[in-house]
Design a protein around this motif. Structure first.
Motif, PDB file in Angstrom:
ATOM      1  N   ILE A   4       0.763  -1.175   0.091  1.00 53.76           N
ATOM      2  CA  ILE A   4       0.126  -0.082   0.011  1.00 53.76           C
ATOM      3  C   ILE A   4       1.033   1.252  -0.041  1.00 53.76           C
ATOM      4  O   ILE A   4       0.335   2.141  -0.732  1.00 53.76           O
ATOM      5  N   ASP A  23      10.705   3.917   5.379  1.00 52.44           N
ATOM      6  CA  ASP A  23      10.521   2.163   5.825  1.00 52.44           C
ATOM      7  C   ASP A  23      11.558   2.062   6.491  1.00 52.44           C
ATOM      8  O   ASP A  23      12.937   2.261   6.426  1.00 52.44           O
ATOM      9  N   TYR A  79       0.825  -7.126  10.368  1.00 53.96           N
ATOM     10  CA  TYR A  79      -0.372  -7.807  10.805  1.00 53.96           C
ATOM     11  C   TYR A  79      -0.369  -9.252  11.040  1.00 53.96           C
ATOM     12  O   TYR A  79      -1.065  -9.875  10.267  1.00 53.96           O
ATOM     13  N   TYR A 143      -3.864  -7.095  16.570  1.00 49.34           N
ATOM     14  CA  TYR A 143      -4.025  -6.066  15.606  1.00 49.34           C
ATOM     15  C   TYR A 143      -5.407  -5.372  15.363  1.00 49.34           C
ATOM     16  O   TYR A 143      -5.233  -3.943  15.340  1.00 49.34           O
ATOM     17  N   SER A 178      -1.712  -7.133  -1.457  1.00 50.18           N
ATOM     18  CA  SER A 178      -0.254  -6.511  -1.144  1.00 50.18           C
ATOM     19  C   SER A 178       0.548  -7.942  -0.837  1.00 50.18           C
ATOM     20  O   SER A 178       0.137  -8.861  -0.374  1.00 50.18           O
ATOM     21  N   SER A 180       2.580  -8.549   1.449  1.00 48.58           N
ATOM     22  CA  SER A 180       2.430  -9.039   2.809  1.00 48.58           C
ATOM     23  C   SER A 180       1.299 -10.004   3.047  1.00 48.58           C
ATOM     24  O   SER A 180       1.014 -10.460   4.078  1.00 48.58           O
TER      25      SER A 180
END
Ligand code: NAD
Length: 254
Positions: A4, A23, A79, A143, A178, A180
Motif C-alpha cells: 500500500i 520504511d 499484521y 491487530y 499486497s 504481505s
C-alpha cells in the motif's frame, strides 16, 4: 517499500508531490527509484518507527531538505496473527509500538511546523479489521486493538488541530492485494500466490481485492484541498465487502 505504501507514493508523485518514502526496509530506495524513472520526484529514508530519536531526526532532516512536510501518511504497520492464549506481552507491545506508537511519533514530529504554518494533512491507516470485522479463525486481538486505536487517535487529533487548518483522517481498507497479505488469503500450496489472491477477490462484491493504487487514490483526495472540510473521518474502502449480511458469491464481473 512495497504494498500500500508504494501505491500511495506512486499516486501522489504522479500528481506532482515530492514524496519521501520512509520504511525500515531498504526496499524503499528501489521504490523511490522506480517513481523517479517514471518521471516522478521521490527520495527515501530508512526509519524504524519504534525508535523515537530516529523518527525525530529523520523528520528534521526531511524538513531541512524540502522546506516543509505538507502531508504525512502513517501507513507502516504489521499484521501477523496470533491467538490471545498463545500471546505474551512482548507481542502485544510490539504490535502497539509499530501500529499506533509509530503513528503517534511521526505525527508528533511533523505537527509543530504544520501548526505554525496553519496547514497540514495527516492520513492514518486503520483497517476494517478490529473496528468493524475480524477473521473467524481468530488471531487478531492485537491487530484489531491497534487499528481501533488508530481511529480514536485520529478523531482526538482532528479536534485538537482543526483550528490550525490541519485535516486528520483515517482510512479503513478491506482486502488489499499486497505481498504481505499473500498466504493469508487463499492457499500458496500450489505455488501461485497471485492466483490465490485473485480468486480470493471473487468473495468481494466488486469481484476483486483492492489495489494499492485504490488506496493511493483515496489518499490523494484526503491530501488535496478538495477535502479541506473533512476531518476526523473514517473512510471504509473495501469493494463493498463488509456490506454483505450474507455471502452469495463468488462474484464475477457481469
Ligand atoms: N493489505 C491489506 O489488506 C490491508 C488491509 C487493511 C489495512 N492495512 C494496513 O495498511 C498498511 C500497509 O499494509 P500492506 O498490506 O501494504 O503491508 P506491507 O507489509 O506491504 O507494508 C507495511 C510496511 O511497513 C513497514 N514497517 C514494518 N515495521 C516498520 C517499522 N518498525 N518502521 C518502519 N516501517 C515499518 C514494512 O517494512 C512494510 O514496508 C498497514 O498499516 C496495514 O495494517 C492493510
Amino acid at each position: 517499500m512495497q504494498g500500500i505504501g508504494a501505491g500511495i507514493s506512486t499516486v501522489l508523485a504522479r500528481h506532482g508531490a515530492h514524496v519521501v518514502l520512509t520504511d525500515i526496509s531498504d526496499k524503499v530506495a528501489e521504490t523511490a527509484g522506480r517513481i523517479n524513472e517514471d518521471g516522478g520526484s521521490a527520495s527515501s529514508k530508512i526509519i524504524d518507527v519504534t525508535n523515537p530519536d530516529q523518527v525525530t531526526e529523520a523528520f528534521k532532516e526531511i524538513s531541512e531538505e524540502h522546506g516543509r512536510v505538507d502531508i504525512l501518511v502513517n501507513n507502516a504497520g504489521i499484521y501477523p496473527r496470533k491467538k490471545l492464549v498463545e500471546m505474551d506481552e512482548s507481542y502485544m507491545q510490539l504490535m502497539f509500538n509499530i501500529n499506533i506508537f509509530g503513528t503517534f511519533r511521526c505525527s508528533k514530529a511533523v505537527l509543530p511546523s504544520m501548526m505554525e504554518r496553519k496547514y497540514g494533512k495527516i492520513i492514518n491507516m486503520s483497517s476494517v479489521t478490529g473496528p468493524m470485522v475480524g477473521a473467524p479463525v481468530g488471531g487478531q486481538t492485537a491487530y484489531g486493538a491497534t487499528k481501533a486505536a488508530v481511529i480514536g487517535f485520529t478523531k482526538a487529533l482532528a479536534l485538537e488541530t482543526a483550528q490550525y487548518g490541519i485535516n486528520v483522517n483515517t482510512i479503513l481498507p478491506g482486502y488489499i492485494h499486497s505481498p504481505s497479505a499473500f498466504g493469508l488469503r487463499g492457499s500458496e500450496d500450489d505455488g501461485d500466490a497471485e492466483k490465490a489472491m485473485r480468486e480470493f477477490g471473487y468473495k468481494i462484491p466488486m469481484g476483486r481485492q483492492g489495489s494499492p493504487q485504490d488506496i493511493g487514490n483515496l489518499v490523494l483526495f484526503l491530501a488535496s484541498d478538495e477535502s479541506s472540510y473533512l476531518t476526523g473521518s473514517e473512510i471504509v474502502i473495501d469493494g463493498g465487502n463488509i456490506l454483505q449480511e450474507e455471502y452469495s458469491g463468488p462474484y464475477r464481473p457481469k
